[in-house]
Motif scaffolding. Structure first.
Motif, PDB file in Angstrom:
ATOM      1  N   UNK A  47      75.774  27.555  70.577  1.00 37.79           N
ATOM      2  CA  UNK A  47      75.413  28.106  69.261  1.00 37.79           C
ATOM      3  C   UNK A  47      73.901  28.268  69.126  1.00 37.79           C
ATOM      4  N   UNK A  48      73.169  27.246  69.550  1.00 38.03           N
ATOM      5  CA  UNK A  48      71.708  27.292  69.438  1.00 38.03           C
ATOM      6  C   UNK A  48      71.114  28.301  70.411  1.00 38.03           C
ATOM      7  N   UNK A  49      71.714  28.407  71.575  1.00 38.05           N
ATOM      8  CA  UNK A  49      71.243  29.372  72.581  1.00 38.05           C
ATOM      9  C   UNK A  49      71.276  30.788  71.991  1.00 38.05           C
ATOM     10  N   UNK A  50      72.401  31.153  71.396  1.00 38.92           N
ATOM     11  CA  UNK A  50      72.547  32.483  70.807  1.00 38.92           C
ATOM     12  C   UNK A  50      71.614  32.628  69.607  1.00 38.92           C
ATOM     13  N   UNK A  51      71.579  31.586  68.772  1.00 43.21           N
ATOM     14  CA  UNK A  51      70.730  31.640  67.574  1.00 43.21           C
ATOM     15  C   UNK A  51      69.265  31.862  67.950  1.00 43.21           C
ATOM     16  N   UNK A  81      69.521  23.446  74.788  1.00 43.95           N
ATOM     17  CA  UNK A  81      70.132  22.200  75.272  1.00 43.95           C
ATOM     18  C   UNK A  81      69.407  20.991  74.698  1.00 43.95           C
ATOM     19  N   UNK A  82      68.091  21.024  74.718  1.00 49.33           N
ATOM     20  CA  UNK A  82      67.309  19.877  74.220  1.00 49.33           C
ATOM     21  C   UNK A  82      67.528  19.669  72.723  1.00 49.33           C
ATOM     22  N   UNK A  83      67.588  20.770  71.982  1.00 54.95           N
ATOM     23  CA  UNK A  83      67.836  20.627  70.541  1.00 54.95           C
ATOM     24  C   UNK A  83      69.238  20.072  70.290  1.00 54.95           C
ATOM     25  N   UNK A  84      70.210  20.607  71.009  1.00 52.86           N
ATOM     26  CA  UNK A  84      71.588  20.149  70.813  1.00 52.86           C
ATOM     27  C   UNK A  84      71.703  18.655  71.122  1.00 52.86           C
ATOM     28  N   UNK A  85      71.052  18.233  72.190  1.00 54.33           N
ATOM     29  CA  UNK A  85      71.090  16.811  72.545  1.00 54.33           C
ATOM     30  C   UNK A  85      70.430  15.964  71.457  1.00 54.33           C
ATOM     31  N   UNK A 118      66.809  31.926  80.344  1.00 58.74           N
ATOM     32  CA  UNK A 118      66.826  30.623  81.031  1.00 58.74           C
ATOM     33  C   UNK A 118      66.050  29.587  80.217  1.00 58.74           C
ATOM     34  N   UNK A 119      64.879  29.965  79.747  1.00 60.05           N
ATOM     35  CA  UNK A 119      64.054  29.040  78.964  1.00 60.05           C
ATOM     36  C   UNK A 119      64.708  28.737  77.619  1.00 60.05           C
ATOM     37  N   UNK A 120      65.282  29.770  77.008  1.00 57.77           N
ATOM     38  CA  UNK A 120      65.975  29.557  75.734  1.00 57.77           C
ATOM     39  C   UNK A 120      67.152  28.605  75.925  1.00 57.77           C
ATOM     40  N   UNK A 121      67.810  28.721  77.058  1.00 57.82           N
ATOM     41  CA  UNK A 121      68.965  27.866  77.334  1.00 57.82           C
ATOM     42  C   UNK A 121      68.538  26.403  77.427  1.00 57.82           C
ATOM     43  N   UNK A 122      67.381  26.152  78.035  1.00 56.02           N
ATOM     44  CA  UNK A 122      66.850  24.781  78.090  1.00 56.02           C
ATOM     45  C   UNK A 122      66.443  24.314  76.694  1.00 56.02           C
ATOM     46  N   UNK A 123      65.734  25.171  75.961  1.00 53.17           N
ATOM     47  CA  UNK A 123      65.329  24.811  74.591  1.00 53.17           C
ATOM     48  C   UNK A 123      66.547  24.425  73.748  1.00 53.17           C
ATOM     49  N   UNK A 150      82.103  18.055  74.563  1.00 54.64           N
ATOM     50  CA  UNK A 150      82.549  19.259  73.871  1.00 54.64           C
ATOM     51  C   UNK A 150      81.600  19.614  72.724  1.00 54.64           C
ATOM     52  N   UNK A 151      81.222  18.613  71.938  1.00 53.06           N
ATOM     53  CA  UNK A 151      80.305  18.869  70.815  1.00 53.06           C
ATOM     54  C   UNK A 151      78.963  19.369  71.337  1.00 53.06           C
ATOM     55  N   UNK A 152      78.483  18.771  72.424  1.00 53.90           N
ATOM     56  CA  UNK A 152      77.203  19.201  72.983  1.00 53.90           C
ATOM     57  C   UNK A 152      77.291  20.646  73.469  1.00 53.90           C
ATOM     58  N   UNK A 153      78.356  20.961  74.196  1.00 51.94           N
ATOM     59  CA  UNK A 153      78.495  22.311  74.734  1.00 51.94           C
ATOM     60  C   UNK A 153      78.545  23.353  73.618  1.00 51.94           C
ATOM     61  N   UNK A 154      79.273  23.018  72.570  1.00 49.41           N
ATOM     62  CA  UNK A 154      79.442  23.958  71.455  1.00 49.41           C
ATOM     63  C   UNK A 154      78.115  24.195  70.732  1.00 49.41           C
ATOM     64  N   UNK A 155      77.409  23.104  70.445  1.00 49.96           N
ATOM     65  CA  UNK A 155      76.129  23.232  69.740  1.00 49.96           C
ATOM     66  C   UNK A 155      75.085  23.891  70.636  1.00 49.96           C
ATOM     67  N   UNK A 156      75.131  23.562  71.917  1.00 49.57           N
ATOM     68  CA  UNK A 156      74.218  24.164  72.897  1.00 49.57           C
ATOM     69  C   UNK A 156      74.373  25.688  72.880  1.00 49.57           C
TER      70      UNK A 156
END
Lengths: 248, 248
Positions: free
Chosen positions: B55-59, B85-89, B78-83, B47-53
């Motif tokens: 948030x960062x995607x939109x940011x 995800x990696x930051x959130x992780x 698509x690329x932003x979504x990967x970026x 849940x924390x990962x999904x939420x931060x993912x």
């Protein structure tokens, strides 16, 4: 212009930058006192409130500039800070607890922040040891910055205290960053000769995109933002900035 | 042009909008399956990962457009979504656990989302009962949207599937919202005749600033964003949107 040219050529030989520009909130000014007050007012929720408040504050600045770069949605940072506080309180179910008195208490704390303990020694070193001109470049509107500089005991330390209010566009809009080059009489193409310091990863990315040399004051030990641009140097506190200026 | 004029005058008498435009992710497409996969991969942190993912995607979308409205920092969603995800992780200390296989699993889930159960009946009602033209207007890049529309069983339901990729500017940049008026051949000054639907409060604010009539599909029961502009109507699910279209 001759003075600037001389400075540029001397800094070229010394390896020193031509100026150092600082972000304000979280970089120079410590918002810890706000978090402490939030915890007193909302026991058990102070940290969550502070974190969401800050997130919404930044988000609202960016949304307003993005929706209308000409400034039609711009409102001063002080007002955005109140808007963000109210939303954060509502999100955490604390609207009833955010009385006028509580809101005033938090905003008063926000207005009169302390300096981080490492800030003043570093500013002194950059000025005295290296003779570098210094500036603040902040989203904060001028009255907020005036009070903050005074509260933090930093009066007279900066050659320029720059607010994005002058261009009605929040960071990372390039016009906000351009206030720094303009204030020091340096062309944007020469922005690399200025070091921009921020604790905010997104602000560092914006400054790097603009063209500044960047120092990420990573006080919270966060991972780098994945925006395709890194800081030139990263450090935990201001002593590492001074070391970077000395040995780039 | 005559068809459009006729439509405008008939909708004026019926009180119906001229079209309904939907945001995609979180509004039509349910990201729950991504959260479930995240929880399987990172027990206790899904849940924390999904939420931060998210948030960062939109940011990241907003930072990239804000830093350079001309699109110089634009990269596809698509690329932003990967970026993001990696930051959130990394932020959650999960970098080592985010193997290539885990990343692929999450991105595959993201690509092939289900529709929210209330979405298809509402889309059918708007098309069949009211004869309204429908569109998607999303930050997602075209290949993502194509797959998402198919995966959600929505093929053929939309007159337009619009991606901000066409203008290389993310919402809430006005040029992104203008894709909707343009697609339906309606002047921006008449944007009020279109209903824009989003589950994201900031997206609703952006659409309202642009000029659309807005419906906030407040699935998460969040407080309104304090951006000085409210939705025309708020509802918990798509049946409330249909009711709003029927009785504005």
């Amino acid at each position: 212009m001759s003075a600037i040219t001389t400075h540029a050529s001397s800094s070229g030989s010394s390896g020193l930058p031509r100026a150092v520009i600082f972000d304000a909130y979280g970089t120079l000014f410590d918002v810890h006192s706000v978090i402490a007050a939030a915890e007193q007012l909302f026991p058990g929720n102070g940290s969550a409130l502070s974190q969401l408040w800050r997130q919404k504050q930044i988000e609202y600045t960016q949304l307003r500039t993005l929706a209308d770069p000409s400034g039609g949605r711009y409102v001063p940072f002080w007002d955005i800070t109140i808007d963000a506080l109210r939303h954060a309180a509502a999100r955490l179910g604390l609207t009833h607890a955010l009385t006028s008195a509580a809101e005033k208490r938090l905003m008063d704390e926000y207005a009169c922040l302390s300096a981080f303990p490492d800030a003043l020694p570093a500013l002194d070193a950059l000025r005295e040891r290296f003779g570098l001109p210094l500036a603040i470049l902040s989203n904060g509107n001028p009255p907020m910055l005036d009070i903050a500089v005074k509260s933090a005991g930093m009066t007279g330390l900066f050659d320029h205290v720059l607010s994005v209010d002058a261009v009605r566009a929040y960071k990372p809009d390039a016009r906000a960053y351009d206030l720094g080059t303009h204030a020091f009489g340096i062309a944007r193409a020469a922005a690399r000769e200025i070091v921009f310091v921020s604790s905010n990863g997104w602000d560092v990315a914006g400054a790097a995109w603009f063209g500044y040399t960047t120092f990420w004051l990573n006080r919270a030990a966060l991972p780098v933002e994945n925006l395709g641009v890194g800081p030139d140097r990263e450090g935990r506190d201001m002593s590492e900035l001074v070391a970077f200026i000395e040995r780039p």
